[in-house]
Design a protein around this motif. Structure first.
Motif, PDB file in Angstrom:
ATOM      1  N   ALA A  20      -6.018   9.337  -7.198  1.00  0.00           N
ATOM      2  CA  ALA A  20      -6.863   8.712  -8.219  1.00  0.00           C
ATOM      3  C   ALA A  20      -8.284   8.512  -7.685  1.00  0.00           C
ATOM      4  CB  ALA A  20      -6.277   7.371  -8.650  1.00  0.00           C
ATOM      5  N   ILE A  21      -9.235   8.530  -8.560  1.00  0.00           N
ATOM      6  CA  ILE A  21     -10.637   8.346  -8.174  1.00  0.00           C
ATOM      7  C   ILE A  21     -11.149   7.135  -8.943  1.00  0.00           C
ATOM      8  CG2 ILE A  21     -12.947   9.355  -8.257  1.00  0.00           C
ATOM      9  CD1 ILE A  21     -11.535  12.104  -8.191  1.00  0.00           C
ATOM     10  N   PRO A  22     -11.847   6.145  -8.386  1.00  0.00           N
ATOM     11  CA  PRO A  22     -12.228   6.152  -6.959  1.00  0.00           C
ATOM     12  C   PRO A  22     -11.153   5.579  -6.050  1.00  0.00           C
ATOM     13  CG  PRO A  22     -13.182   4.259  -8.086  1.00  0.00           C
ATOM     14  CD  PRO A  22     -12.393   5.009  -9.122  1.00  0.00           C
ATOM     15  N   LEU A  35      -7.722   1.632  -0.971  1.00  0.00           N
ATOM     16  CA  LEU A  35      -8.017   0.742  -2.105  1.00  0.00           C
ATOM     17  C   LEU A  35      -8.331   1.629  -3.293  1.00  0.00           C
ATOM     18  CD1 LEU A  35     -10.292  -2.207  -1.007  1.00  0.00           C
ATOM     19  CD2 LEU A  35      -8.172  -2.331  -2.304  1.00  0.00           C
ATOM     20  N   ILE A  36      -7.581   1.432  -4.389  1.00  0.00           N
ATOM     21  CA  ILE A  36      -7.723   2.322  -5.546  1.00  0.00           C
ATOM     22  C   ILE A  36      -8.289   1.540  -6.730  1.00  0.00           C
ATOM     23  CG2 ILE A  36      -6.448   3.806  -7.154  1.00  0.00           C
ATOM     24  CD1 ILE A  36      -4.383   3.779  -4.603  1.00  0.00           C
ATOM     25  N   GLY A  37      -9.177   2.199  -7.426  1.00  0.00           N
ATOM     26  CA  GLY A  37      -9.700   1.586  -8.661  1.00  0.00           C
ATOM     27  C   GLY A  37     -11.049   0.926  -8.465  1.00  0.00           C
ATOM     28  N   ASP A  38     -11.248  -0.165  -9.227  1.00  0.00           N
ATOM     29  CA  ASP A  38     -12.556  -0.831  -9.294  1.00  0.00           C
ATOM     30  C   ASP A  38     -13.027  -1.296  -7.925  1.00  0.00           C
ATOM     31  OD1 ASP A  38     -14.810  -2.093 -10.089  1.00  0.00           O
ATOM     32  OD2 ASP A  38     -13.788  -3.746 -11.139  1.00  0.00           O
TER      33      ASP A  38
ATOM     34  N   GLU B  25      -0.252   0.280  -6.338  1.00  0.00           N
ATOM     35  CA  GLU B  25      -1.706   0.028  -6.464  1.00  0.00           C
ATOM     36  C   GLU B  25      -2.349   1.064  -7.392  1.00  0.00           C
ATOM     37  OE1 GLU B  25      -3.616  -2.317  -5.515  1.00  0.00           O
ATOM     38  OE2 GLU B  25      -5.640  -1.523  -5.334  1.00  0.00           O
ATOM     39  N   ALA B  29      -4.080   0.345 -10.914  1.00  0.00           N
ATOM     40  CA  ALA B  29      -5.476   0.730 -11.144  1.00  0.00           C
ATOM     41  C   ALA B  29      -5.611   1.573 -12.412  1.00  0.00           C
ATOM     42  CB  ALA B  29      -5.998   1.505  -9.928  1.00  0.00           C
ATOM     43  N   GLU B  34      -9.124   1.075 -14.144  1.00  0.00           N
ATOM     44  CA  GLU B  34     -10.104   1.046 -13.065  1.00  0.00           C
ATOM     45  C   GLU B  34     -10.343   2.431 -12.492  1.00  0.00           C
ATOM     46  OE1 GLU B  34      -9.120  -1.745 -10.045  1.00  0.00           O
ATOM     47  OE2 GLU B  34      -9.176  -3.477 -11.389  1.00  0.00           O
ATOM     48  N   VAL B  35      -9.568   3.402 -12.991  1.00  0.00           N
ATOM     49  CA  VAL B  35      -9.644   4.747 -12.396  1.00  0.00           C
ATOM     50  C   VAL B  35     -10.475   5.654 -13.285  1.00  0.00           C
ATOM     51  CG1 VAL B  35      -8.253   6.781 -11.822  1.00  0.00           C
ATOM     52  CG2 VAL B  35      -7.495   4.494 -11.171  1.00  0.00           C
ATOM     53  N   ALA B  37     -10.872   9.109 -12.558  1.00  0.00           N
ATOM     54  CA  ALA B  37     -10.318  10.467 -12.593  1.00  0.00           C
ATOM     55  C   ALA B  37      -9.047  10.530 -11.758  1.00  0.00           C
ATOM     56  CB  ALA B  37     -11.349  11.444 -12.040  1.00  0.00           C
ATOM     57  N   LEU B  38      -8.213  11.545 -12.078  1.00  0.00           N
ATOM     58  CA  LEU B  38      -6.974  11.731 -11.295  1.00  0.00           C
ATOM     59  C   LEU B  38      -6.996  13.114 -10.653  1.00  0.00           C
ATOM     60  CD1 LEU B  38      -4.361  10.300 -13.808  1.00  0.00           C
ATOM     61  CD2 LEU B  38      -5.104   9.260 -11.639  1.00  0.00           C
ATOM     62  N   VAL B  39      -6.375  13.205  -9.493  1.00  0.00           N
ATOM     63  CA  VAL B  39      -6.306  14.501  -8.808  1.00  0.00           C
ATOM     64  C   VAL B  39      -4.937  15.102  -9.120  1.00  0.00           C
ATOM     65  CG1 VAL B  39      -6.432  15.686  -6.584  1.00  0.00           C
ATOM     66  CG2 VAL B  39      -7.745  13.582  -6.973  1.00  0.00           C
ATOM     67  N   THR B 152     -15.462   2.401 -15.571  1.00  0.00           N
ATOM     68  CA  THR B 152     -14.959   1.042 -15.418  1.00  0.00           C
ATOM     69  C   THR B 152     -15.934   0.002 -15.920  1.00  0.00           C
ATOM     70  OG1 THR B 152     -15.907   0.968 -13.216  1.00  0.00           O
ATOM     71  CG2 THR B 152     -13.616   1.686 -13.421  1.00  0.00           C
TER      72      THR B 152
END
Lengths: 55, 495
Positions: A20-22, A35-38, B25, B29, B34-35, B37-39, B152
C-alpha cells in the motif's frame, strides 16, 4: 530518509514487500517496522516508531 | 525439544506476529481511507493502482475544461491549476503551486475567494468575482468551490467561469432600456432609421409628423421634407444617406408637407452607432416650430406697428411745431407752448407703455394732465364717469385735447384764479354719432369768456384731433360764464 516513487519503479515494492502507498519503512535499527497510511501527523508517526522500537 | 529449536520457534512466532500486525495495519489504513495506492502483482511486474482516482486523469480532465480550475488543499494553497486559470492569472504552474490562491488574485478578488472557501467547507458554493483591469473592460467570473477529497486530505475544487460577455450584455440591455425610456419621454418626434432609410423605432410624439404606424416604412416616402434653405436640392432621403455616412445635421428648418397638423419643424439627425464605430442608421429628431413661427410673425407685426407709430408721432410733432410757430409771437412763447405740447404727448405715451399699448382709461389721461393743478386746489376739479377704456389712437388724441384745455384754463380760464372750477364728466352715448362716447369739459367761476379773435393752435388741435373718424369730434361753446367743450370718442375706439 529515502523517498521512492513506486509509480516510477514498481519493482522495489516487491523487494520490500510493500502493498500500500504511502508506507514508511524503517530498516534500521532492526527489527523492520512499517507504517502504512496517513503520515501527515508527524507526532503520531514518531511515537509509533519509538513505541515499536522499545517493544 | 532442543534449546535451538525452541529459539527458532520463538523467532517464527515473532515474525508471524509482525506480519500479522503489518497486514492488520494495511487493512486498517485501507479501511480508514489513508492509502493513496495499492501495489498489485501484475503478469510481468508490479503495478500501482491509485485508490480514489488517479491524479493524472484528474489533471487531464481539468486541462480540457474551458473554465479555469484549481485543486486547493485544506488551507487554500494551490495543488494544481489548469492552463486556462494559469493563462487568466498570467503566471505559471510552478509560480502558483503551494501559494494561497487568494494571494494571487489581487485584493478584491482575493477577498471574495477567501469568503467563498470559508463557506464551502461541506457544500458547493458560488460567488461572482470581478477582476479589474486598468485599460480594458473588467473581467467577471462565477467562482464555484466544492469540497474535494484529495487522497487523504480534504481540499477544494475551484472553477472560474468567464461571464464577462453576459455581464456586458446585461449592461448593454440596461442602457438600451434607458435609451428607449429617453426616446419615449421626449417631447420631440424621434424616429430611428436603418441604413436603407427604413424606420425601425419611433416614439409617441412622432405621431405629429405621421398619422399612422411609421415602423417598417421608408422615412423619405412617408415624411417628405423640404429644407427651407436648400432650394429643393436637399431632400429627406439625401439627409438619411448623408447622416448614415457619418455627417450629422443640426437644427435645420424644414417643412413636412404631409404632416397631419404642424408643418414647420426644426430637424436634427445624427448617425446611430450601436456596436463600435459602424454606423447602423440615423436618429432623426423633429421639433415643432409652429410656436416659434407664430412668435416671429407677432414680432414682425409689432415691428411694422412700431414703425407706423413712430412715423405718425413724428408727423404729429412736425405739425405741432408748425402750428405753434404760426400762433406765437416770440421764441420764448414758442418754446413754452411747444415743449408743453410735446410733454403732453410724452405723458400719454408713458401711460400707453405702462399698459403695453393696449388700452387706457380716459380718467387716467385726464388726471395725468390735471394732476399738477389738483394739489393746490383739490376742490377746483371734479372728474365723473370717465372710467372708460379707449384704444391708443383715441388716448393720444384725448391726451392732446386735455393738455390744451388744461393749459388754456390755467392761463385764461377757471384755473387762472381762486373760485374757478373745472368739471369733466361723462354725458353718455350719442346714437346719432354711431354710439360715440360723449364727455364734457365745463369751466365755471373764472373770468368772463369772449369768443377768441383768432383760432390758435390749441383750438385747432382740439377741433381736429378726433376727426380721424366720423364719430369723433370736439366742439366749443364760449359761454360767458365759462368755456364748455363737448368731446366725442368714436365708438370703434372704445374697448
Amino acid at each position: 530518509v529515502e523517498v521512492i516513487d513506486l509509480r516510477k519503479d514498481p519493482k522495489l515494492a516487491r523487494e520490500h514487500g510493500i502493498v500500500a502507498i504511502p508506507t514508511l519503512v524503517r530498516e534500521l535499527p532492526l527489527p523492520f517496522r512499517k507504517l502504512i497510511g496517513d503520515l501527515s501527523n508527524t507526532h503520531k508517526v514518531l511515537v509509533n516508531l519509538e513505541v515499536s522500537d522499545g517493544a | 525439544m532442543t534449546r535451538d529449536s525452541s529459539s527458532d520457534k520463538d523467532l517464527l512466532i515473532a515474525d508471524l506476529r509482525r506480519r500479522l500486525a503489518e497486514a492488520e495495519e494495511t487493512l486498517r489504513a485501507i479501511r480508514d481511507n489513508e492509502v493513496d495506492a495499492l501495489v498489485m502483482r501484475g503478469a510481468l511486474a508490479e503495478e500501482i493502482f491509485t485508490i480514489g482516482g488517479d491524479p493524472e486523469s484528474y489533471r487531464t480532465f481539468m486541462e480540457v475544461m474551458e473554465p479555469g480550475a484549481a485543486a486547493l488543499d485544506g488551507s487554500g494553497r494551490v495543488l494544481y491549476a489548469n492552463s486556462a486559470l494559469i493563462q487568466l492569472l498570467g503566471t505559471s504552474l510552478a509560480e502558483l503551486q503551494g501559494k494561497l490562491l487568494s494571494d494571487t488574485l489581487g485584493i478584491e478578488a482575493g477577498k471574495e475567494i477567501k469568503r467563498l472557501l470559508s463557506h464551502a467547507g461541506t457544500t458547493r458554493q458560488s460567488r461572482e468575482v470581478r477582476f479589474p483591469r486598468d485599460e480594458e473592460v473588467d473581467l467577471h467570473f462565477i467562482a464555484v468551490a466544492s469540497p474535494l477529497q484529495l487522497g487523504t486530505t480534504l481540499g477544494h475544487a475551484v472553477t472560474f467561469t468567464n461571464v464577462t460577455e453576459r455581464v456586458l450584455n446585461e449592461g448593454a440591455e440596461q442602457s438600451e432600456h434607458a435609451a428607449r425610456a429617453v426616446i419615449a419621454s421626449a417631447n420631440e418626434a424621434v424616429l430611428v432609421c436603418d441604413r436603407d432609410g427604413i424606420i425601425t423605432h419611433a416614439n409617441a410624439a412622432a405621431s405629429i409628423v405621421y398619422d399612422g404606424d411609421p415602423i417598417g416604412q421608408t422615412f423619405a416616402e412617408i415624411i417628405p421634407l423640404v429644407f427651407r434653405d436648400s432650394a429643393g436640392v436637399l431632400q429627406a432621403d439625401d439627409m438619411v444617406a448623408m447622416v448614415t455616412n457619418g455627417t450629422p445635421m443640426r437644427g435645420i428648418e424644414a417643412v413636412a408637407s404631409h404632416a397631419p397638423k404642424v408643418k414647420d419643424y426644426l430637424v436634427s439627425a445624427a448617425p446611430l452607432r450601436i456596436a463600435g464605430d459602424r454606423i447602423s442608421g440615423a436618429v432623426v429628431t423633429m421639433v415643432d416650430l409652429s410656436q416659434r413661427k407664430a412668435a416671429e410673425k407677432q414680432q414682425n407685426l409689432l415691428m411694422r406697428e412700431l414703425d407706423h407709430r413712430v412715423k405718425n408721432t413724428l408727423a404729429l410733432v412736425v405739425s405741432i411745431s408748425a402750428r405753434t410757430a404760426s400762433n406765437t409771437d416770440t421764441v420764448q412763447a414758442f418754446q413754452t407752448a411747444f415743449s408743453g405740447r410735446i410733454q403732453a404727448l410724452a405723458a400719454t405715451h408713458t401711460l400707453l407703455l405702462e399698459n403695453s399699448w393696449s388700452s387706457l382709461e380716459l380718467y387716467d389721461i385726464a388726471m395725468s394732465e390735471l394732476a399738477p393743478y389738483i394739489e393746490g386746489g383739490a376742490d377746483q376739479i371734479t372728474i365723473e364717469g370717465l372710467n372708460v377704456a379707449v384704444t391708443p389712437r383715441a388716448a393720444i388724441a384725448f391726451g392732446l385735447i386735455a393738455h390744451e384745455l388744461t393749459t388754456n384754463a390755467v392761463k385764461h380760464g377757471a384755473l387762472s384764479q381762486q373760485g374757478g372750477h373745472v368739471t369733466v364728466r361723462a354725458i353718455g352715448r350719442d346714437l346719432g354719432k354711431n354710439g360715440a362716447f360723449v364727455l364734457e369739459w365745463r369751466e365755471s367761476g373764472g373770468p368772463r369768456v369772449a369768443p377768441p379773435e383768432r383760432k390758435g393752435f390749441g383750438h385747432t388741435v382740439i377741433a381736429r384731433s378726433l376727426e380721424y373718424s366720423t364719430g369723433g369730434s370736439a366742439e366749443f361753446d364760449f359761454d360767458p360764464s365759462g368755456i364748455v367743450c363737448r368731446i366725442s370718442i368714436p365708438s370703434e375706439d372704445l374697448c
